[in-house]
Design an enzyme around this catalytic site. Structure first.
Site, PDB file in Angstrom:
ATOM      1  N   ASP A  67      -9.121 102.920 147.633  1.00 46.90           N
ATOM      2  CA  ASP A  67      -9.031 101.866 148.644  1.00 46.90           C
ATOM      3  C   ASP A  67      -7.628 101.730 149.223  1.00 46.90           C
ATOM      4  OD1 ASP A  67      -7.878 100.852 146.313  1.00 46.90           O
ATOM      5  OD2 ASP A  67      -9.526  99.479 145.899  1.00 46.90           O
ATOM      6  N   ASN A 136     -12.455  89.335 138.551  1.00 49.30           N
ATOM      7  CA  ASN A 136     -13.774  88.857 139.000  1.00 49.30           C
ATOM      8  C   ASN A 136     -14.857  89.920 138.819  1.00 49.30           C
ATOM      9  OD1 ASN A 136     -13.163  90.712 140.952  1.00 49.30           O
ATOM     10  ND2 ASN A 136     -13.299  89.319 142.686  1.00 49.30           N
ATOM     11  N   HIS A 138     -14.675  93.072 139.956  1.00 52.48           N
ATOM     12  CA  HIS A 138     -14.777  94.077 141.028  1.00 52.48           C
ATOM     13  C   HIS A 138     -14.309  95.448 140.548  1.00 52.48           C
ATOM     14  CE1 HIS A 138     -10.484  93.387 142.980  1.00 52.48           C
ATOM     15  NE2 HIS A 138     -10.405  94.171 141.929  1.00 52.48           N
ATOM     16  N   GLU A 143     -16.329  93.633 145.941  1.00 55.49           N
ATOM     17  CA  GLU A 143     -16.231  92.277 145.418  1.00 55.49           C
ATOM     18  C   GLU A 143     -17.618  91.752 145.022  1.00 55.49           C
ATOM     19  OE1 GLU A 143     -13.399  91.524 144.730  1.00 55.49           O
ATOM     20  OE2 GLU A 143     -11.970  91.333 146.368  1.00 55.49           O
TER      21      GLU A 143
HETATM   22  P1  PGA Z   1      -4.835  95.430 138.094  1.00 56.18           P
HETATM   23  O1  PGA Z   1      -6.028  95.444 139.143  1.00 56.18           O
HETATM   24  O2  PGA Z   1      -4.825  96.769 137.474  1.00 56.18           O
HETATM   25  O3  PGA Z   1      -3.606  95.179 138.911  1.00 56.18           O
HETATM   26  O4  PGA Z   1      -5.137  94.339 137.123  1.00 56.18           O
HETATM   27  C1  PGA Z   1      -7.243  95.974 138.771  1.00 56.18           C
HETATM   28  C2  PGA Z   1      -8.239  95.801 139.893  1.00 56.18           C
HETATM   29  O5  PGA Z   1      -8.156  94.819 140.626  1.00 56.18           O
HETATM   30  O6  PGA Z   1      -9.118  96.655 140.018  1.00 56.18           O
END
Ligand code: PGA
Length: 243
Positions: A67, A136, A138, A143
Site C-alpha cells: 500500500d 483494528n 486490518h 479496514e
Molecule cells: P505497525 O502497523 O506495524 O506500525 O503497528 C501495522 C499495520 O497497521 O498493519
C-alpha cells in the site's frame, strides 16, 4: 494458521527473517510481498544483515508492496516509497526496477489500481508475503468493513488507523486519509504468508484474528482460510489468546 510465540520483538524479527530468507534462498527469482509499518523494520534489518554477511542475495527477486498513502509526495519521509528505500531497498542488492510500491492519483485511481493487480499477476503472484496487523484488525489498508475487498482499491482510512499512524507525522491532521491498497486477492493468492504482531496494543486484534469469527469487520480473520499462514507474535501480543 500456525501461531508461534516469542519472548520479544527481537526474537519475532529474527524468526520472521529466517522464514523469509528460506524463500529467498529456495527460489532464485522469488516474488516478495512486502509491508510497511513499524513491525517489519526489525525483520528488514535482519535480512540486510544476512545480505551483508553474504548469506542471501535479492538480485533476481521482485517485490510488491501492499500500500501507499494517496496525496503524499513520494519524497515525503513518511511515504511508503521512502520507508522501503530507507529500511530495506538501500541496504540490499535488489534491482530498483524490480521493486514495486503502489501509487495512485485520485484522478487516475481506477487505472492505477487495475495496473497494480495486473503487474502482480504478470510476475506470477507472490511467493512469500509479510504482513503486520492493525490494532483494528486490518491487513494492508483493508479496514473493517461489510465485505472483504478482492482487488487493489482506494481505501478510506479508519479513524483508529489515523490515530495509530499519527505518531509518524507532526500532527494527526497531517495523516493522509486515503490510501491505495491491495485487496484480499493479492494477499490470499500468496504461496506463504507470515503475519507479525508485537506489543500489548495488538493483543485484541491477534485474539480476534486467531480465535474469533471469520468476518470482514476483522479483515485479518480471513487469513484462517489460507493454507500456509504463520503468525509470529511476542508474549504481549499473544497475552489474550486461549492457552
Ligand atoms: P505497525 O502497523 O506495524 O506500525 O503497528 C501495522 C499495520 O497497521 O498493519
Amino acid at each position: 494458521m500456525k501461531v508461534q510465540v516469542y519472548k520479544n520483538y527481537d526474537e519475532v524479527s529474527k524468526a520472521a527473517a529466517k522464514i523469509f530468507a528460506e524463500t529467498v534462498k529456495g527460489k532464485e527469482n522469488a516474488v516478495l510481498g512486502l509491508a510497511t509499518g513499524s513491525t517489519p523494520v526489525g525483520m528488514y534489518t535482519e535480512l540486510a544483515k544476512m545480505y551483508e554477511a553474504g548469506e542471501i542475495s535479492f538480485k533476481n527477486t521482485k517485490s510488491f508492496n501492499l500500500d501507499e498513502y494517496v496525496g503524499i509526495a513520494l519524497s515525503h519521509p513518511e511515504s511508503y516509497h521512502s520507508f522501503m528505500e530507507k529500511n530495506l531497498f538501500s541496504k540490499i542488492d535488489i534491482v530498483k526496477e524490480n521493486t514495486h510500491v503502489p501509487y495512485a492519483e485520485i484522478e487516475t485511481a481506477e487505472a492505477d489500481c487495475a495496473a497494480y493487480d495486473k503487474a502482480v499477476q504478470e510476475a506470477g503472484g507472490v511467493d512469500i508475503q509479510v504482513l503486520g496487523i492493525g490494532g483494528n484488525g486490518h491487513i494492508a489498508f483493508n479496514e473493517p468493513d461489510s465485505e472483504f475487498p478482492e482487488n487493489t482499491h482506494i481505501a478510506v482510512l479508519d479513524s483508529r488507523t489515523i490515530d495509530d499512524n499519527a505518531r509518524f507525522f507532526n500532527s494527526r491532521d497531517e495523516v493522509p486519509t486515503k490510501a491505495i491498497t491491495v485487496g484480499m486477492g493479492v494477499i490470499m493468492q500468496a504461496e506463504k504468508i507470515i503475519i507479525l504482531a508485537t506489543g500489548e496494543n495488538k493483543a485484541d486484534a491477534v485474539k480476534k484474528m486467531v480465535e474469533g469469527a471469520i468476518v470482514p469487520s476483522v479483515p485479518a480473520s480471513i487469513l484462517r482460510v489460507h493454507r500456509n499462514v504463520t503468525v509470529l507474535v511476542d508474549e504481549a501480543a499473544a497475552s489474550k489468546l486461549n492457552k
